[in-house]
Design a protein around this motif. Structure first.
Motif, mmCIF file in Angstrom:
data_model
loop_
_atom_site.group_PDB
_atom_site.id
_atom_site.type_symbol
_atom_site.label_atom_id
_atom_site.label_comp_id
_atom_site.label_asym_id
_atom_site.label_seq_id
_atom_site.Cartn_x
_atom_site.Cartn_y
_atom_site.Cartn_z
ATOM 1 N N UNK A 1 0.832 -1.200 0.000
ATOM 2 C CA UNK A 1 0.000 0.000 0.000
ATOM 3 C C UNK A 1 0.866 1.248 0.000
ATOM 4 N N UNK A 2 1.881 1.223 0.860
ATOM 5 C CA UNK A 2 2.733 2.393 0.928
ATOM 6 C C UNK A 2 3.396 2.636 -0.433
ATOM 7 N N UNK A 3 3.826 1.540 -1.035
ATOM 8 C CA UNK A 3 4.444 1.647 -2.350
ATOM 9 C C UNK A 3 3.506 2.250 -3.372
ATOM 10 N N UNK A 4 2.314 1.693 -3.446
ATOM 11 C CA UNK A 4 1.324 2.198 -4.402
ATOM 12 C C UNK A 4 1.089 3.680 -4.199
ATOM 13 N N UNK A 5 0.838 4.036 -2.924
ATOM 14 C CA UNK A 5 0.511 5.426 -2.636
ATOM 15 C C UNK A 5 1.663 6.362 -3.023
ATOM 16 N N UNK A 6 2.891 5.908 -2.752
ATOM 17 C CA UNK A 6 4.033 6.755 -3.076
ATOM 18 C C UNK A 6 4.157 6.939 -4.581
ATOM 19 N N UNK A 7 3.949 5.824 -5.286
ATOM 20 C CA UNK A 7 4.064 5.912 -6.736
ATOM 21 C C UNK A 7 3.033 6.885 -7.314
ATOM 22 N N UNK A 8 1.816 6.756 -6.828
ATOM 23 C CA UNK A 8 0.765 7.663 -7.303
ATOM 24 C C UNK A 8 1.102 9.090 -6.944
ATOM 25 N N UNK B 1 4.315 15.197 -10.606
ATOM 26 C CA UNK B 1 4.726 15.559 -11.967
ATOM 27 C C UNK B 1 3.598 16.266 -12.713
ATOM 28 N N UNK C 1 4.058 10.414 -6.560
ATOM 29 C CA UNK C 1 5.101 10.952 -7.450
ATOM 30 C C UNK C 1 4.521 11.398 -8.797
ATOM 31 N N UNK C 2 3.643 10.529 -9.364
ATOM 32 C CA UNK C 2 3.120 10.887 -10.682
ATOM 33 C C UNK C 2 2.228 12.124 -10.572
ATOM 34 N N UNK C 3 1.555 12.279 -9.428
ATOM 35 C CA UNK C 3 0.706 13.465 -9.256
ATOM 36 C C UNK C 3 1.576 14.722 -9.159
#
Lengths: 109, 881
Positions: free
Chosen positions: B25-32, B38, B34-36
């Motif tokens: 979950x933490x990974x997913x949230x972080x990835x999202x 950008x 980062x893209x936000x």
């Protein structure tokens, strides 16, 4: 046939996992789904659906590589199992059976 | 620009999220995130990140608390339970005793709590805090009297002047006969004349009929459900007639409404409500300041201070009441209706109320007994755990952690406590209804209390008890050091027996207090029953004459009864002895002492056989005599108190005394004192003997009772039958009303009897539990000193010497308990006995009796163990070394 029971959202997730093949992990599934469904999908709902289906045996998962994108967290990739395939086929059969049996008149009106 | 998500949200996520999901979950949230960053910039990303985290707050994602994880660990639980059962089985005697003690403690606690709750639930209907009873305190016949009742005209007077009174109602209970058309009639004691405003003050639900108009017309009547069923069966009672008969007249009443039964939880005890206006015919002279008096209730306008209204009401009374009434210096007292049952003890109550202090004492008693049962449990299981030290050592050696051991011991105490709670609940259900009536003197419905709330409280109590009972043994055991245990070196832990001794001393002290309290109550009660009444009550029976015809013809019945072989004597009287209120106060003046003026004393109107019938002794002068015609109207006998009061010792005889009695008209007798009778307790022993004048009366106004002196022995049943048969010749319709004097006197001290009963039962329980405590203590100390005893035996110590060692151990605890408890008991007993005008002397002998009871109990409970240790073979316990 209770053991194939799939919710609507679960079905969508499962199909998306199939579509994405090797690239199916949390964020990619979410983006794909959002594209197709044209609505927001929350991470929480997605994760619990994925875990639930993994518990039911429709999905398999493994830990992937760590990327800096994710702040050092590994991705968890998902893949459909044989049992999962049976489940979506079963659902499709029921649907097409229903489609077949709809009288033409109904669809024309 | 901050390119990382807010720290606190991550922390929060890590706190609540299930560890299995966290990484992903933490990974997913972080990835999202980062893209936000950008796409839309970091501010937006940070904002949405918070929402994303919050959206994770769903059940499946939540980390479960540790204890829940533990409780899911079924295996360990089952294991602990299994061990607990095994321990129970292996130590069957010990465990059963433990279970039994705990059960008794919990049972007593529940019973006394229910009693407490029941007593506190009286008159708690909606708005009951606005309802007050108006009682009066006044000086009657020179005595200060607190009456529950008030004169008839008071309420209308107050209502006129005091706007704070919203509504008010008067209740006048009468006793009489009720019947439908036929000859069959029933005696009804709670026929209550009341204003139509009754339902404005007391909210009773009306089942049939219209409550607003129910009592507005004369000769209308409202029945309770129960009475409606009794008189009219299932049919509709509305519109039916009931005929009320008193001594001379008959009145027809129409039923206008049926109400639900009056609750058992009310000080009011009413079967029939009858419109007040009917009194104009039934008792035309009722509207005066003296007799009859009745119960007055007011409902105040909300938010008015009753104290102020009371002051205002007294002012109104002073301004408008009749002169003659004000001479009694009356005072009105507003009593909140919901306090009546527990705190009002005035003359003329509906029925005797309980006293707050008793009810509280009994609740505390319940707590105390539960407390000593707990102490016991702690004692026994600590003693037991020392014996189980090897098991614990083994567990520790195998890697058991301290929390695990703690859990194990708590599971055991939980099993024990809940087991005994269940057993006591079962016992309660089985024995409640016969038991409660016996014990508390009134039927208390158990089911009213077995509610969901009761169960919730029950469960939390069980939980608390588990913690309390398990705490000390658990702490002790989990502290054991593995090596010490396995090498059998527990002396360091055992040396702390001082806690155990303190606990046992507390138990002894409590038991001692309870034993002495029981003794005190029993002795005082016996004293009240046996001693000092001054008249004979055994084999004395009184027949109440109710109908005027009977009263006029009492002589014929008296002579007929006298013919019976087992009747020694028969006398007529106007009051039955042992009555608080039944004595008439008449005006008296003394020609020899004109300075005293006219005053009122209690009187007793009798015939010539009375003194003999009750075995009253004369200290001077003579009894009434039939052969002297002047005795009929010109002779009185006074009691010693009266003589003393007037300053005459033996020389009262021959002095003049003017007595004015009412027999429809004033009749003043210029009498002579012909005798002085030894003081006897014609009222109750709560009160000191007051002056009394006995005169000859044969007027049917006062021939209310026939008193029979029977010969000792013989079958009671048979005698009653024969008395009834004779009575039936004179009164074929009316059942006989017999009063057995012994029973009547016992009834007067009913409250003492009940208290004695409750206290003695629970005292026995507490002694029993304390006995178990001694048993635990001795088990423990014999075990601890087993090697020492072995060596002593080898060196030639005798059986007696060894038993002496252990007996001494608790003997001095008992002595300490005496030192603690005796002053407490002394203080309380002195205080309590002051309530009585005549009290028993509670001396040192009683204290010694209490001491020996405790001593014997201690001896009995330790005997088995002491004999065991004194007779054991020293080799068995020495060869280990």
């Amino acid at each position: 046939m209770k053991r194939y029971q799939l919710g609507e959202f679960e079905e969508m997730v499962l199909l998306t996992v199939c579509v994405l093949q090797e690239e199916a992990y949390g964020v990619s599934i979410k983006e794909e789904l959002e594209d197709r469904l044209n609505r927001n999908v929350s991470v929480g709902a997605l994760q619990s659906a994925l875990r639930r289906m993994e518990d039911k045996g429709f999905l398999d998962s493994w830990e992937g590589e760590t990327t800096s994108q994710r702040g050092g967290r590994p991705r968890r990739y998902f893949k459909i199992t044989l049992f999962g395939v049976k489940a979506i086929e079963y659902t499709r059969e029921i649907r097409s059976g229903l489609w077949r049996d709809i009288p033409k008149a109904v669809l024309q009106s | 620009m901050n390119h990382s998500p807010p720290k606190w949200t991550i922390k929060f996520l890590r706190w609540f999220c299930r560890p299995v999901f966290l990484e992903e979950v933490e990974g997913d949230l972080t990835e999202i995130f980062r893209s936000r960053v950008r796409e839309r910039g970091s501010d937006h990303a940070r904002r949405t990140f918070i929402f994303d985290v919050l959206k994770f707050l769903r059940w499946t994602m939540l980390r479960k608390p540790d204890f829940a994880v533990y409780s899911l660990n079924r295996g360990l639980w089952l294991y602990n339970m299994k061990i607990a059962f095994r321990v129970f089985r292996r130590n069957l005697l010990h465990s059963t005793i433990n279970l039994f003690g705990l059960t008794m403690g919990i049972l007593s606690f529940i019973v006394l709590t229910i009693y407490y709750l029941n007593e506190n639930s009286f008159d708690r209907f909606p708005d009951s805090d606005q309802i007050y009873r108006i009682a009066t305190s006044l000086e009657d016949d020179g005595y200060y009297t607190e009456s529950a009742q008030s004169p008839v005209p008071i309420l209308p007077m107050l209502v006129q002047d005091l706007p704070q009174i919203r509504s008010s109602v008067r209740l006048l209970p009468l006793t009489g006969y009720l019947k439908k058309a036929g000859p069959l009639r029933f005696r009804e004691e709670q026929l209550v004349f009341t204003d139509e405003t009754f339902f404005e003050v007391f909210q009773i639900s009306v089942l049939k009929g219209n409550m607003e108009e129910a009592l507005t017309q004369p000769f209308t009547m409202v029945l309770t459900e129960e009475k409606a069923a009794q008189y009219f069966g299932d049919g509709n009672a509305i519109g039916e007639m009931l005929i009320f008969e008193d001594e001379d007249n008959q009145f027809e009443f129409t039923v206008t409404a049926v109400v639900s039964n009056f609750s058992h939880h009310s000080h009011l005890n009413v079967d029939f409500l009858v419109s007040f206006q009917s009194l104009n015919q039934v008792m035309p002279w009722h509207n005066n300041w003296f007799y009859p008096t009745l119960h007055s209730y007011v409902r105040l306008v909300p938010d008015h201070d009753a104290g102020e209204v009371e002051i205002a009401a007294n002012r109104v009374l002073q301004n408008y009441a009749e002169e003659k009434y004000l001479e009694k210096s009356p005072e009105l007292v507003f009593q909140p209706v919901h306090t009546l049952h527990l705190s009002s003890d005035r003359q003329g109550e509906w029925e005797p109320n309980s006293t707050q202090i008793n009810v509280q004492y009994f609740f505390v008693l319940g707590l105390i007994i539960l407390g000593i049962a707990m102490i016991n449990y702690i004692n026994l299981s600590t003693a037991n755990s020392i014996q189980r030290s090897k098991e614990i050592g083994m567990k520790k050696a195998m890697g058991s952690s301290r929390p695990q051991l703690i859990r194990q011991f708590f599971s055991e105490s939980f099993l024990m406590v809940s087991g005994s709670a269940i057993i006591s609940l079962v016992l309660l259900l089985l024995f409640w209804s016969p038991f409660s009536t016996q014990l508390f003197g009134r039927q208390i419905s158990l089911y009213e209390f077995l509610t969901l709330r009761f169960l919730t409280y029950g469960l939390s109590v069980i939980f608390l008890l588990t913690l309390a009972a398990g705490f000390y043994p658990t702490l002790l055991v989990s502290r054991f050091r593995t090596l010490d245990v396995l090498r059998n070196r527990l002396s360091g832990y055992q040396g702390k027996g001082i806690q155990r001794k303190i606990l046992v001393t507390i138990q002894f002290s409590i038991s001692m207090v309870l034993i002495l309290a029981t003794l005190l109550l029993v002795e005082q009660y016996q004293y009240l029953l046996r001693k000092g009444l001054g008249f004979q009550k055994e084999y004395r029976v009184a027949i109440k004459l109710v109908e005027e015809e009977d009263k006029k013809n009492y002589k014929a019945l008296k002579d007929a009864l006298k013919q019976l072989s087992f009747v020694d004597n028969v006398a007529v009287s106007n009051t039955i002895l042992g009555s608080e209120t039944g004595f008439y106060g008449f005006e008296i003046s003394l020609p020899d002492k004109p300075e005293l003026g006219t005053f009122e004393w209690y009187t007793l109107g009798v015939d010539e056989d009375y003194l003999d019938t009750y075995g009253l002794e004369l200290t001077a002068g003579r009894d009434f005599s039939r052969s002297l015609a002047t005795d009929q109207h010109e002779a009185v006998i006074i009691n010693e108190t009266a003589a003393r009061y007037l300053g005459w010792k033996g020389d009262a005889v021959g002095k003049g005394l003017n007595l004015t009695i009412y027999t429809g008209k004033r009749e003043t007798r210029n009498a002579k004192i012909i005798g002085v009778v030894r003081d006897f307790h014609y009222q109750s022993l709560y009160e000191s003997v007051k002056p009394l004048v006995i005169y000859i009366n044969k007027h049917h106004y006062y021939t209310d009772n026939l008193n029979l002196k029977l010969q000792p022995g013989g079958s009671v049943r048979d005698r009653i039958n024969r008395i009834e048969k004779i009575y039936g010749q004179f009164n074929p319709d009316k059942p006989i009303e017999l009063v057995f004097m012994e029973e009547r006197i016992a009834h007067t001290y009913h409250r003492e009897l009940l208290n004695t009963r409750i206290l003695s039962i629970f005292t026995i329980l507490s002694i029993f539990i304390a006995g178990l405590g001694v048993f635990g203590l001795i088990t423990f100390s014999t075990h601890k000193r087993i090697k020492e005893i072995g060596i002593r035996k080898v060196l030639g110590a005798s059986f007696l010497q060894i038993s002496g060692i252990f007996t001494k151990e608790y003997l001095y605890l008992i002595v300490v308990a005496c030192v603690i408890s005796w002053p407490v008991v002394h203080w309380f007993s002195t205080k309590w006995l002051q309530n009585f005008a005549y009290s028993v002397d509670f001396g040192i002998l009683n204290y010694l009796a209490g001491f020996s009871v405790v001593l014997i109990i201690g001896l009995i409970s330790s005997l088995h163990r002491i004999i065991w240790v004194a007779k054991m073979n020293p080799v068995d316990h020495l060869r280990n070394e």
